[in-house]
Scaffold this active site. Structure first.
Site, PDB file in Angstrom:
ATOM      1  N   HIS A  91       0.382   5.285   6.684  1.00 30.68           N
ATOM      2  CA  HIS A  91       0.543   5.799   5.327  1.00 30.68           C
ATOM      3  C   HIS A  91       0.721   7.312   5.340  1.00 30.68           C
ATOM      4  O   HIS A  91       0.190   7.998   6.218  1.00 30.68           O
ATOM      5  CB  HIS A  91      -0.669   5.416   4.475  1.00 30.68           C
ATOM      6  N   ASP A 105      -2.771   8.202   8.378  1.00 32.62           N
ATOM      7  CA  ASP A 105      -3.429   7.331   9.355  1.00 32.62           C
ATOM      8  C   ASP A 105      -2.472   6.680  10.338  1.00 32.62           C
ATOM      9  O   ASP A 105      -2.814   5.724  11.006  1.00 32.62           O
ATOM     10  CB  ASP A 105      -4.224   6.248   8.627  1.00 32.62           C
ATOM     11  N   SER A 144       0.803  -1.225   0.000  1.00 34.38           N
ATOM     12  CA  SER A 144       0.000   0.000   0.000  1.00 34.38           C
ATOM     13  C   SER A 144       0.834   1.273   0.000  1.00 34.38           C
ATOM     14  O   SER A 144       0.291   2.371  -0.071  1.00 34.38           O
ATOM     15  CB  SER A 144      -0.941   0.014   1.209  1.00 34.38           C
TER      16      SER A 144
END
Length: 348
Positions: A314, A311, A42
């Site tokens: 990230h 968050d 991610s």
């Protein structure tokens, strides 16, 4: 997690801001990349505006999707080496790098078949077979392998595993090379010890932190991985003579941003935009939890562009823009070429 028994000490130095011109590489032609194929977790960002290409479609989003200019095989929680864990338990994806390569193999075979046998309407959304060798293949993966090592809290096992992890990434590059890929853009992993989720979650002693307020032990894991990855990329240049391989020092770029957050117009790097992290209560972005009899919804901040962390794990869009501008021009790359010149092999 920070109870590290064997700690490899690395010196963090300022990464030299180089350019193609500063090392005598001025005048190289711009590469005409026809597509981008991305592999990773991610941390991958497949925005391709800088190359004049559209955003990539996920490989699994296969209905009514255009793959003419590449595909994104990355998935959140992915690792280089398959882990004996699960998405529900630790957030580890079953789609490790070897699975992503199998998906690419299937993608190449099936799109090639339909390109040759389909109608003109089908071909419009499919990659041209000859474009596969004119694409750039990007990698951003490895952070979750390091996180898995930290969870196990077994230094000996982690240090022994790093060569195998790096070799598996090298084999993925070799696999793609054998199928015609020639240009590779390989990110190392960022400073996990600087992630706010780590800093908020643990009871930390001052001596565990470096001058930027990051966990030294966790970052040492990252730097060990990155050092071996860079050495392996250099070896790959000799093993794959027709390939152009760029090693991108994401660690240095992110650490530079964290160390200069206020100067660059950001809030404290340890602050988190989305989520609730107070009084040792952790409610992650988008979730709800009852705290002292009151339901708390972990929403986002009002000014996300002021934050480095979205968050806790990230980076925010604003931070990613800052980082992207500094890697795309080659300042944090080896060789120090912009991504538009990444098809060249200046080490020969």
């Amino acid at each position: 997690m920070e109870n590290v028994k064997v700690l490899f000490i690395f010196t963090i130095v300022a990464f030299p801001v180089l350019s193609a011109e500063s090392v005598g590489l001025k005048g190289l032609k711009t590469c005409n990349f026809r597509a981008v194929y991305n592999f990773g977790d991610s941390n991958s960002d497949t925005g391709a505006e800088h190359l004049g290409l559209p955003y990539l479609s996920p490989y699994l989003d296969s209905i009514g999707t255009s793959f003419r200019h590449g595909a994104n095989f990355a998935i959140g929680g992915s690792t280089i080496r398959p882990q004996n864990e699960s998405m529900t338990l630790n957030g580890v994806s079953p789609f490790s790098l070897d699975v992503q390569l199998v998906q690419f193999d299937n993608f190449k075979v099936r799109t090639g078949y339909f390109y040759e046998h389909g109608n003109a309407g089908h071909r419009r959304d499919l990659p041209r077979p000859n474009d596969l060798s004119k694409a750039i293949y990007t990698f951003d993966i490895g952070q979750n392998d390091i996180a898995a090592g930290l969870r196990k809290n077994n230094d000996t096992e982690f240090h022994a595993s790093v060569p195998d992890i790096v070799d598996r990434l090298a084999k993925a590059v070799q696999n793609l090379y054998e199928q015609g890929a020639r240009t590779f853009w390989i990110h190392n992993t960022g400073p996990i010890g600087c992630l706010p989720v780590s800093l908020h979650y643990h009871n930390i002693r001052p001596e565990e932190l470096d001058e930027q307020g990051c966990l030294k032990a966790q970052n040492a894991y990252c730097m060990e991985f990155n050092s071996k990855l860079k050495d392996r990329v250099i070896k790959l240049r000799a093993e794959l003579p027709d390939a152009a391989l760029t090693y991108v020092d994401i660690y240095a770029a992110k650490y530079d941003l964290i160390g200069n957050a206020k100067k660059q117009g950001f809030d404290d790097a340890a602050n988190i935009c989305c989520g609730y992290h107070e009084d040792e209560v952790q409610v992650y972005c988008g979730n709800k939890q009852i705290v002292n009899g009151t339901e708390i919804y972990a929403g986002s901040c009002e000014n996300p562009s002021d934050y480095i962390s979205w968050d806790g794990v990230h980076y925010s869009e604003a931070a990613n823009h800052w980082i992207a501008r500094r890697i795309l021009n080659g300042s944090f790359c080896d060789p120090p070429l912009s991504i538009k010149q990444a098809c060249h092999k200046p080490w020969f």
